[in-house]
Design an enzyme around this catalytic site. Structure first.
Site, PDB file in Angstrom:
ATOM      1  N   SER A 115       0.826  -1.196   0.000  1.00 44.61           N
ATOM      2  CA  SER A 115       0.000   0.000   0.000  1.00 44.61           C
ATOM      3  C   SER A 115       0.868   1.257   0.000  1.00 44.61           C
ATOM      4  O   SER A 115       1.664   1.457  -0.915  1.00 44.61           O
ATOM      5  CB  SER A 115      -0.956  -0.061   1.178  1.00 44.61           C
ATOM      6  OG  SER A 115      -2.030   0.827   1.027  1.00 44.61           O
ATOM      7  N   ASP A 166     -10.193  -4.038  -4.708  1.00 43.12           N
ATOM      8  CA  ASP A 166      -9.386  -2.992  -4.089  1.00 43.12           C
ATOM      9  C   ASP A 166      -9.483  -1.735  -4.943  1.00 43.12           C
ATOM     10  O   ASP A 166      -9.240  -1.789  -6.152  1.00 43.12           O
ATOM     11  CB  ASP A 166      -7.932  -3.458  -4.008  1.00 43.12           C
ATOM     12  CG  ASP A 166      -7.001  -2.463  -3.340  1.00 43.12           C
ATOM     13  OD1 ASP A 166      -7.458  -1.376  -2.928  1.00 43.12           O
ATOM     14  OD2 ASP A 166      -5.803  -2.793  -3.223  1.00 43.12           O
ATOM     15  N   HIS A 214      -8.281  -4.926  -0.401  1.00 42.26           N
ATOM     16  CA  HIS A 214      -7.076  -4.243   0.067  1.00 42.26           C
ATOM     17  C   HIS A 214      -6.670  -4.773   1.445  1.00 42.26           C
ATOM     18  O   HIS A 214      -7.519  -5.133   2.259  1.00 42.26           O
ATOM     19  CB  HIS A 214      -7.337  -2.740   0.152  1.00 42.26           C
ATOM     20  CG  HIS A 214      -6.094  -1.933   0.314  1.00 42.26           C
ATOM     21  ND1 HIS A 214      -5.249  -1.651  -0.736  1.00 42.26           N
ATOM     22  CD2 HIS A 214      -5.547  -1.357   1.406  1.00 42.26           C
ATOM     23  CE1 HIS A 214      -4.237  -0.929  -0.305  1.00 42.26           C
ATOM     24  NE2 HIS A 214      -4.388  -0.735   0.995  1.00 42.26           N
TER      25      HIS A 214
END
Length: 345
Positions: free
Chosen positions: A187, A285, A315
């Protein structure tokens, strides 16, 4: 970005729906993921973006271990301090799967945790780093870079660059092989890893891999997956913008390639000559499309980039392995990518 397990109330859309609009996956949501999202919705906890930043950090640290795999035992764990350019001591945690020596140095993965540049720490990502260390037979240096809102852009990037330079300079003293250093992150940490790949090239270093797990790469969060998956899948559009409100010093910094390596400033980062990449993306996501686009950007520049698609995942799924058995395959794939890059496959 990365989302706490208590992050987003709201039921997921039906997992059996075909793609009704651009940005939605054709594949069904993994059944354990769907069950998890339902449990989160029923708990009715406030989303992380409804909390004070300090409370959000605490909540994330408390929730991170609940759904993650059990931490594996490793040979050695050591907390280190790395000097930053402004004199700050950057924390870092070093994992070693076995004894290293000058005659038998270990590969090294430089790892940056996710958390929207606002939450997260080496502690929140301890199980993942332990797994990668033991199964890829490498040292892992997990970086405790500075977070917003106390420290705003580009402090986190500077910290990442400073640890990168330090890791190469101190590799021998650590028992690491400077010819087998990989960069990784999930991320927001994936964003930092992309930037470090460009910085490493500038410094004349040659990492063997950039392992990017659902990385953030775009400037405006306006891709089809951002629009189609804005609600209901743990990481929401509102949460993403809250994270960036804590991190960015000014809105124009969205156009800095160190924040948006895909398209910052129009053309994004100059990635020609960067190290090969392994990029994991999740079907449900919001960041899915920018990960796919970044792989295409690398390939267009002549950089080998393997794209690993996990259509039924959301995610932050790399940290849901205790609850979602299918995450184990993604862990296997990441380990295989590292071992291949290190020449140990």
């Amino acid at each position: 970005m990365s989302a706490a397990s208590s992050a987003t109330p709201g039921s997921p859309q039906a997992s059996s729906d075909p793609r009704p609009q651009a940005g939605r996956p054709d594949a069904a949501l993994d059944p354990q993921v769907a069950q998890l999202l339902d449990l989160i919705a029923r708990a009715k906890r406030p989303p992380i973006n409804a909390l004070d930043p300090l409370d959000a950090k605490i909540a994330y640290e408390k929730s991170a271990p609940i759904l993650d795999i059990a931490p594996l035992p490793v040979h050695h764990v050591q907390d280190l301090s790395v000097p930053a350019r402004d004199g700050h001591a950057i924390g870092a945690r070093l994992y070693a799967p076995r004894e290293a020596s000058w005659a038998d140095p270990l590969p090294l993965l430089l790892y940056f945790h996710g958390g929207g540049f606002t939450v997260g720490s080496p502690a929140s990502h301890d199980p993942l780093c332990r797994l990668l260390s033991m199964r890829a037979d490498c040292m892992v240096l997990s970086v405790d870079y500075r977070l917003g809102p106390q420290w705003r852009f580009p402090t986190a990037v500077h910290d990442a660059f400073d640890v990168l330079a330090w890791a190469y300079a101190e590799a021998g003293a650590l028992g690491a092989d400077p010819a087998r250093i990989a960069l990784g992150g999930d991320s927001a940490g994936g964003t930092l890893a992309t930037a470090c790949a460009v910085e490493a090239r500038r410094l004349g270093h040659a990492p063997v891999l950039q392992m990017l797990i659902y990385p953030g790469t775009c400037a405006r969060q306006d891709t089809p997956s951002h629009r189609a998956l804005a609600e209901g899948y743990l990481l929401t559009a509102e949460m993403i913008q809250w994270f960036f409100a804590q991190y960015l010093d000014q809105d124009s910094s969205r156009d800095d390639w160190r924040f948006a390596p895909l398209d910052g400033g129009g053309s994004g980062a100059d990635v020609a000559g960067c190290c090969p990449a392994w990029i994991a993306v999740a079907g449900y996501d919001p960041l899915h499309d920018e990960g796919v686009a970044y792989a295409a950007k690398l390939r267009a520049a002549g950089v080998p980039a393997e794209l690993a698609e996990y259509p039924g995942m959301i995610h932050d799924f790399f940290k849901l392995g205790r609850f979602v058995p299918a995450v184990g395959q993604a862990h296997d794939d990441a380990v295989a990518a590292l071992r291949g890059a290190f020449g140990a496959a």
